[in-house]
Design a protein around this motif. Sequence first.
Motif, PDB file in Angstrom:
ATOM      1  N   ARG A 137      18.174   4.124  32.100  1.00  0.00           N
ATOM      2  CA  ARG A 137      19.816   3.781  31.886  1.00  0.00           C
ATOM      3  C   ARG A 137      20.031   4.055  30.653  1.00  0.00           C
ATOM      4  O   ARG A 137      19.408   3.791  29.720  1.00  0.00           O
ATOM      5  N   LYS A 143      25.490  -7.200  22.316  1.00  0.00           N
ATOM      6  CA  LYS A 143      24.268  -7.258  21.538  1.00  0.00           C
ATOM      7  C   LYS A 143      24.413  -6.984  20.187  1.00  0.00           C
ATOM      8  O   LYS A 143      23.971  -7.787  19.295  1.00  0.00           O
ATOM      9  N   LYS A 148      23.593  -9.950  17.434  1.00  0.00           N
ATOM     10  CA  LYS A 148      22.625  -9.425  16.386  1.00  0.00           C
ATOM     11  C   LYS A 148      23.004  -9.256  14.842  1.00  0.00           C
ATOM     12  O   LYS A 148      22.354  -8.837  14.125  1.00  0.00           O
ATOM     13  N   TYR A 163       4.225  -7.296  24.649  1.00  0.00           N
ATOM     14  CA  TYR A 163       4.500  -8.670  25.364  1.00  0.00           C
ATOM     15  C   TYR A 163       3.570  -8.712  26.444  1.00  0.00           C
ATOM     16  O   TYR A 163       3.908  -9.657  27.390  1.00  0.00           O
ATOM     17  N   LYS A 189       6.368 -13.434  26.097  1.00  0.00           N
ATOM     18  CA  LYS A 189       7.426 -13.943  25.647  1.00  0.00           C
ATOM     19  C   LYS A 189       7.529 -15.428  26.164  1.00  0.00           C
ATOM     20  O   LYS A 189       6.906 -15.716  27.136  1.00  0.00           O
ATOM     21  N   TYR A 203       8.332 -13.727  30.023  1.00  0.00           N
ATOM     22  CA  TYR A 203       8.299 -12.060  30.299  1.00  0.00           C
ATOM     23  C   TYR A 203       7.088 -11.247  29.810  1.00  0.00           C
ATOM     24  O   TYR A 203       6.544 -11.543  28.743  1.00  0.00           O
ATOM     25  N   HIS A 259       6.550  -2.405  25.313  1.00  0.00           N
ATOM     26  CA  HIS A 259       7.639  -1.631  24.714  1.00  0.00           C
ATOM     27  C   HIS A 259       7.288  -0.592  23.596  1.00  0.00           C
ATOM     28  O   HIS A 259       6.309  -0.970  22.817  1.00  0.00           O
ATOM     29  N   GLU A 272      14.002   3.272  23.939  1.00  0.00           N
ATOM     30  CA  GLU A 272      12.914   2.285  23.973  1.00  0.00           C
ATOM     31  C   GLU A 272      12.465   2.383  25.530  1.00  0.00           C
ATOM     32  O   GLU A 272      12.996   2.682  26.656  1.00  0.00           O
ATOM     33  N   GLN A 296       9.934   1.019  28.216  1.00  0.00           N
ATOM     34  CA  GLN A 296       9.516  -0.341  28.970  1.00  0.00           C
ATOM     35  C   GLN A 296       8.294   0.237  29.999  1.00  0.00           C
ATOM     36  O   GLN A 296       8.679   0.710  30.661  1.00  0.00           O
ATOM     37  N   TRP A 335       9.414  -9.739  38.421  1.00  0.00           N
ATOM     38  CA  TRP A 335       9.817 -10.994  37.785  1.00  0.00           C
ATOM     39  C   TRP A 335      11.105 -10.745  36.754  1.00  0.00           C
ATOM     40  O   TRP A 335      11.846 -11.647  36.638  1.00  0.00           O
ATOM     41  N   ALA A 336      10.773  -9.544  35.845  1.00  0.00           N
ATOM     42  CA  ALA A 336      11.859  -9.317  35.010  1.00  0.00           C
ATOM     43  C   ALA A 336      13.369  -9.152  35.413  1.00  0.00           C
ATOM     44  O   ALA A 336      14.088  -9.630  35.013  1.00  0.00           O
ATOM     45  N   GLU A 370      14.823 -12.569  36.420  1.00  0.00           N
ATOM     46  CA  GLU A 370      14.785 -13.469  35.528  1.00  0.00           C
ATOM     47  C   GLU A 370      16.041 -12.732  34.899  1.00  0.00           C
ATOM     48  O   GLU A 370      17.027 -13.514  34.275  1.00  0.00           O
TER      49      GLU A 370
HETATM   50  P1  0O2 Z   1      19.266  -4.973  29.169  1.00  0.00           P
HETATM   51  O1  0O2 Z   1      20.263  -5.258  30.132  1.00  0.00           O
HETATM   52  O2  0O2 Z   1      17.810  -4.763  29.523  1.00  0.00           O
HETATM   53  O3  0O2 Z   1      19.529  -3.525  28.424  1.00  0.00           O
HETATM   54  P2  0O2 Z   1      16.085  -8.912  22.472  1.00  0.00           P
HETATM   55  O4  0O2 Z   1      17.034  -7.806  23.032  1.00  0.00           O
HETATM   56  O5  0O2 Z   1      16.732  -9.852  21.412  1.00  0.00           O
HETATM   57  O6  0O2 Z   1      15.556  -9.547  23.473  1.00  0.00           O
HETATM   58  P3  0O2 Z   1      14.970  -6.706  20.888  1.00  0.00           P
HETATM   59  O7  0O2 Z   1      14.350  -7.003  19.643  1.00  0.00           O
HETATM   60  O8  0O2 Z   1      16.052  -5.977  20.953  1.00  0.00           O
HETATM   61  O9  0O2 Z   1      15.081  -8.002  21.683  1.00  0.00           O
HETATM   62  O10 0O2 Z   1      14.036  -5.836  21.909  1.00  0.00           O
HETATM   63  P4  0O2 Z   1      12.973  -6.270  22.817  1.00  0.00           P
HETATM   64  O11 0O2 Z   1      12.016  -7.332  22.563  1.00  0.00           O
HETATM   65  O12 0O2 Z   1      12.030  -5.043  22.950  1.00  0.00           O
HETATM   66  O13 0O2 Z   1      13.811  -6.432  24.107  1.00  0.00           O
HETATM   67  C1  0O2 Z   1      14.796  -5.781  24.579  1.00  0.00           C
HETATM   68  C2  0O2 Z   1      14.913  -5.312  26.177  1.00  0.00           C
HETATM   69  O14 0O2 Z   1      13.527  -6.043  26.637  1.00  0.00           O
HETATM   70  C3  0O2 Z   1      16.083  -6.394  26.745  1.00  0.00           C
HETATM   71  O15 0O2 Z   1      17.152  -5.810  26.574  1.00  0.00           O
HETATM   72  C4  0O2 Z   1      15.260  -6.664  28.173  1.00  0.00           C
HETATM   73  O16 0O2 Z   1      15.337  -5.268  28.814  1.00  0.00           O
HETATM   74  C5  0O2 Z   1      13.863  -6.710  27.738  1.00  0.00           C
HETATM   75  N1  0O2 Z   1      13.475  -8.148  27.571  1.00  0.00           N
HETATM   76  C6  0O2 Z   1      13.102  -8.813  26.563  1.00  0.00           C
HETATM   77  N2  0O2 Z   1      12.873 -10.075  26.755  1.00  0.00           N
HETATM   78  C7  0O2 Z   1      13.170 -10.345  27.966  1.00  0.00           C
HETATM   79  C8  0O2 Z   1      13.094 -11.511  28.771  1.00  0.00           C
HETATM   80  O17 0O2 Z   1      12.833 -12.497  28.523  1.00  0.00           O
HETATM   81  N3  0O2 Z   1      13.370 -11.444  30.262  1.00  0.00           N
HETATM   82  C9  0O2 Z   1      13.958 -10.203  30.663  1.00  0.00           C
HETATM   83  N4  0O2 Z   1      14.009 -10.161  31.906  1.00  0.00           N
HETATM   84  N5  0O2 Z   1      13.831  -9.075  29.892  1.00  0.00           N
HETATM   85  C10 0O2 Z   1      13.595  -9.145  28.555  1.00  0.00           C
HETATM   86  P5  0O2 Z   1      18.536  -6.386  26.734  1.00  0.00           P
HETATM   87  O18 0O2 Z   1      19.303  -5.997  25.665  1.00  0.00           O
HETATM   88  O19 0O2 Z   1      18.144  -8.038  27.024  1.00  0.00           O
HETATM   89  O20 0O2 Z   1      19.391  -6.063  28.202  1.00  0.00           O
END
Ligand code: 0O2
Length: 212
Positions: A47, A57, A61, A109, A114, A118, A122, A141, A143, A152-153, A156
């Motif tokens: 996506r 975001k 940030k 992770y 986390k 989580y 990545h 990115e 995952q 789970w993710a 959550e």
């Molecule tokens: P979306 O809706 O998935 O796009 P941060 O964004 O601050 O957590 P960072 O450094 O930008 O962290 O990158 P990181 O750690 O790689 O995490 C980015 C993405 O990983 C998140 O995107 C989530 O998709 C996933 N993720 C990270 N931590 C968690 C968590 O605790 N729970 C879940 N469900 N997903 C997680 P976004 O931007 O949150 O949103």
Amino acid sequence: MQNNEQWKLFLAPYKQAVEELKVKLRGIRTQYELQHSNSPIEFVTGRVKPLASILDKAKRKGIPLEDLEVGMQDIAGIRMMCQFVDDIKVVVNMLKNRNDLEIIEERDYITNKKESGYRSYHIVAKYPVQTVEGEKKLLVEIQIRTLSMNFWATIEHSINYKYGGNIPDEIKIRLKRAAEAAYSLDEEMSQIRGEVQEAQAIFSRKTENKGT
Ligand code: 0O2
């Protein structure tokens, strides 16, 4: 960037990157299937981060909007789901050997889960997209996680969204317990990996024979 048209233009190469990578990585799965070998990739999704989430975001940030290209690593996001934890390493190595990806960061992770519970692996990589102006290397990115980690993710993520990032303590505890259960499920499945894969091979031969 002020108007909608400018955002659309900015996001277009990201959309292209996501579409291209989905096709390419799903193609790898198809190749495994045709070789009758168990695929380490179960399915692939992707996506482009919705504009509202990008703005949210960036604000959270402190990323200036003119620095999004380097400052936000997950505008283009790919998810690769695996059946077994050991498949994740295979997928990561496969990604590292690709000529069209330049890995610039890895976040494990799984070894270091986390605080939320989580788990996922990545990879941030540069991916070249051909644009009207020539080649553009964009950050994507990727995952990589098991089906159980993904379940789970996903749950959550929705709960977190519902509570605007402030999940009540009682639910947080339940989610942590659910994360432990997801971990146990992965462990149990790894123990019977051979059995599962043998059964799947028999099943796929059976459905293939029916189709011919
Ligand atoms: P979306 O809706 O998935 O796009 P941060 O964004 O601050 O957590 P960072 O450094 O930008 O962290 O990158 P990181 O750690 O790689 O995490 C980015 C993405 O990983 C998140 O995107 C989530 O998709 C996933 N993720 C990270 N931590 C968690 C968590 O605790 N729970 C879940 N469900 N997903 C997680 P976004 O931007 O949150 O949103």
